[in-house]
Design an enzyme around this catalytic site. Structure first.
Site, PDB file in Angstrom:
ATOM      1  N   MET A  30      60.303 155.058  65.448  1.00 51.67           N
ATOM      2  CA  MET A  30      60.871 153.798  64.955  1.00 51.67           C
ATOM      3  C   MET A  30      60.099 153.329  63.716  1.00 51.67           C
ATOM      4  SD  MET A  30      62.232 151.784  68.270  1.00 51.67           S
ATOM      5  CE  MET A  30      60.679 151.161  68.852  1.00 51.67           C
ATOM      6  N   GLY A  31      59.331 154.234  63.106  1.00 48.89           N
ATOM      7  CA  GLY A  31      58.629 153.879  61.881  1.00 48.89           C
ATOM      8  C   GLY A  31      57.350 153.094  62.113  1.00 48.89           C
ATOM      9  N   LEU A  33      54.531 154.017  60.881  1.00 52.04           N
ATOM     10  CA  LEU A  33      53.848 155.215  61.392  1.00 52.04           C
ATOM     11  C   LEU A  33      52.333 155.065  61.408  1.00 52.04           C
ATOM     12  CD1 LEU A  33      55.986 157.941  59.573  1.00 52.04           C
ATOM     13  CD2 LEU A  33      56.318 156.975  61.858  1.00 52.04           C
ATOM     14  N   HIS A  37      51.947 159.090  65.669  1.00 49.38           N
ATOM     15  CA  HIS A  37      53.144 159.764  65.170  1.00 49.38           C
ATOM     16  C   HIS A  37      52.769 161.047  64.411  1.00 49.38           C
ATOM     17  CE1 HIS A  37      54.524 155.384  65.085  1.00 49.38           C
ATOM     18  NE2 HIS A  37      55.421 155.933  65.866  1.00 49.38           N
ATOM     19  N   GLY A 148      55.289 161.376  72.668  1.00 50.95           N
ATOM     20  CA  GLY A 148      53.901 161.053  72.976  1.00 50.95           C
ATOM     21  C   GLY A 148      53.721 160.738  74.456  1.00 50.95           C
ATOM     22  N   LYS A 150      51.775 158.727  75.457  1.00 53.59           N
ATOM     23  CA  LYS A 150      51.580 157.276  75.468  1.00 53.59           C
ATOM     24  C   LYS A 150      52.738 156.582  76.183  1.00 53.59           C
ATOM     25  CE  LYS A 150      50.959 153.105  73.409  1.00 53.59           C
ATOM     26  NZ  LYS A 150      52.282 152.789  72.919  1.00 53.59           N
ATOM     27  N   MET A 185      46.929 154.079  70.038  1.00 57.02           N
ATOM     28  CA  MET A 185      47.604 153.601  68.820  1.00 57.02           C
ATOM     29  C   MET A 185      49.055 153.235  69.117  1.00 57.02           C
ATOM     30  SD  MET A 185      46.229 155.930  65.744  1.00 57.02           S
ATOM     31  CE  MET A 185      44.485 155.991  65.410  1.00 57.02           C
TER      32      MET A 185
HETATM   33  P1  AMP Z   1      57.718 154.869  68.434  1.00 59.73           P
HETATM   34  O1  AMP Z   1      57.826 154.886  66.947  1.00 59.73           O
HETATM   35  O2  AMP Z   1      56.807 153.838  68.979  1.00 59.73           O
HETATM   36  O3  AMP Z   1      59.076 154.900  69.115  1.00 59.73           O
HETATM   37  O4  AMP Z   1      57.022 156.245  68.829  1.00 59.73           O
HETATM   38  C1  AMP Z   1      57.568 157.479  68.439  1.00 59.73           C
HETATM   39  C2  AMP Z   1      56.888 158.574  69.201  1.00 59.73           C
HETATM   40  O5  AMP Z   1      55.487 158.550  68.921  1.00 59.73           O
HETATM   41  C3  AMP Z   1      57.044 158.426  70.732  1.00 59.73           C
HETATM   42  O6  AMP Z   1      57.277 159.698  71.293  1.00 59.73           O
HETATM   43  C4  AMP Z   1      55.705 157.874  71.128  1.00 59.73           C
HETATM   44  O7  AMP Z   1      55.338 158.184  72.456  1.00 59.73           O
HETATM   45  C5  AMP Z   1      54.785 158.567  70.137  1.00 59.73           C
HETATM   46  N1  AMP Z   1      53.514 157.839  70.039  1.00 59.73           N
HETATM   47  C6  AMP Z   1      53.357 156.513  69.833  1.00 59.73           C
HETATM   48  N2  AMP Z   1      52.054 156.169  69.867  1.00 59.73           N
HETATM   49  C7  AMP Z   1      51.366 157.300  70.120  1.00 59.73           C
HETATM   50  C8  AMP Z   1      49.981 157.606  70.282  1.00 59.73           C
HETATM   51  N3  AMP Z   1      49.042 156.669  70.205  1.00 59.73           N
HETATM   52  N4  AMP Z   1      49.643 158.892  70.515  1.00 59.73           N
HETATM   53  C9  AMP Z   1      50.606 159.855  70.600  1.00 59.73           C
HETATM   54  N5  AMP Z   1      51.911 159.638  70.457  1.00 59.73           N
HETATM   55  C10 AMP Z   1      52.303 158.381  70.225  1.00 59.73           C
END
Ligand code: AMP
Length: 280
Positions: A30-31, A33, A37, A148, A150, A185
């Site tokens: 979702m950006g 970054l 990410h 992730g 996470k 993060m």
């Molecule tokens: P988001 O932009 O928050 O939807 O995250 C996109 C992807 O990045 C998802 O698969 C998250 O689980 C992954 N992600 C977010 N934060 C972390 C992190 N701290 N470590 C590893 N992956 C992450």
């Protein structure tokens, strides 16, 4: 890096690449970054021929309008980071590109997995996640998709969704990337002010102490101890903290099985929900 906003253009580019037998790795985001990410992108770069990243703030997965309207947007910075990482294609669709006017979300069945923990606290969240990913998977048809740890519950939901629809994608789950103090993060961490950010390492510390305590005392006692420690931190309140079977997020009947379990938590800290977990 190719920047494409139209689904049809992405499909064309992908079909060309597939004809030349390239493997595609997909990193949905979702950006706003950060290095979490980027770690997904690095893993995709290492394992596939072509890495495609998407940035789309999916309204369907937000159960809270304020959260949606204040979700951080840093598109210029994101593009620069993706170029630096050598991403091949950025898919940056508008809402109308993903959800046509007559769009009707699918009501997936996840055997209740979508109704517990994050699903309980954010009603409809996982239906939104599953629906948008189904659409992205149909457009991109990647060989691999990177997520992730996470968002652990999300990884189980995605696996269930592709199993039930028999979508031939291999799901890769990447380790949690943390700040120096242990904070996992997250794009939403920008909402933490300086003091909160400085103190935010407490959660990872408590998770590790809980893991240690489980060697000596019962799950119930260890969790109680962890909850008390969380409560000692000003402005923090736990939403859930549990020791669970990592396959299905069910509670164990008795004790827990090592290497098959997870400590899963969400803690409200100031105005941010901190999600975290460790595999045990
Ligand atoms: P988001 O932009 O928050 O939807 O995250 C996109 C992807 O990045 C998802 O698969 C998250 O689980 C992954 N992600 C977010 N934060 C972390 C992190 N701290 N470590 C590893 N992956 C992450």
């Amino acid at each position: 890096m190719l920047l494409i906003k139209s689904s049809n253009e992405v499909k064309k580019a992908i079909s060309f690449l597939k004809n030349s037998r390239k493997t595609i790795g997909f990193v949905p985001t979702m950006g706003a970054l950060h290095n979490g990410h980027i770690s997904l992108i690095k893993q995709s770069k290492a394992e596939t021929d072509i890495t495609l990243c998407s940035i789309f703030i999916n309204p369907l997965q937000f159960n809270n309008e304020i959260d949606l309207n204040t979700y951080p947007i840093k598109i210029e910075n994101d593009i620069e980071m993706l170029i630096n990482e050598g991403v091949d294609l950025l898919f940056l669709p508008d809402k109308s590109e993903i959800y046509p006017k007559n769009f009707k979300p699918i009501d997936f069945s996840f055997d209740g997995l979508d109704l517990i923990y994050e699903g309980k606290l954010r009603p409809g969240h996982f239906m939104g996640v599953a629906n948008v990913l189904k659409i992205f998977f149909e457009i991109i048809e990647p060989n691999y998709a990177y997520f992730g740890q996470k968002d652990y519950q999300q990884t189980l939901i995605v696996k269930k969704m592709i199993e039930s629809l028999k979508i031939p994608i291999s799901i890769k789950v990447c380790e949690i990337v943390r700040e120096e103090n242990g904070l996992a993060m997250s794009s939403r961490n920008v909402r933490l002010n300086e003091t909160f950010r400085k103190n935010s390492g407490f959660l990872f510390k408590i998770l590790n102490e809980l893991k240690e305590d489980l060697n000596n005392i019962s799950i119930e006692k260890a969790i109680e101890l962890a909850k008390n420690k969380i409560a000692l931190n000003a402005e923090s309140s736990f939403e859930y903290i549990e020791v669970l079977n990592r396959e299905n997020l069910e509670k164990w009947d008795e004790g827990f099985i090592k290497n098959q379990s997870i400590i899963l938590t969400a803690v409200k800290y100031g105005n941010v929900r901190l999600l975290d977990n460790i595999l045990i």
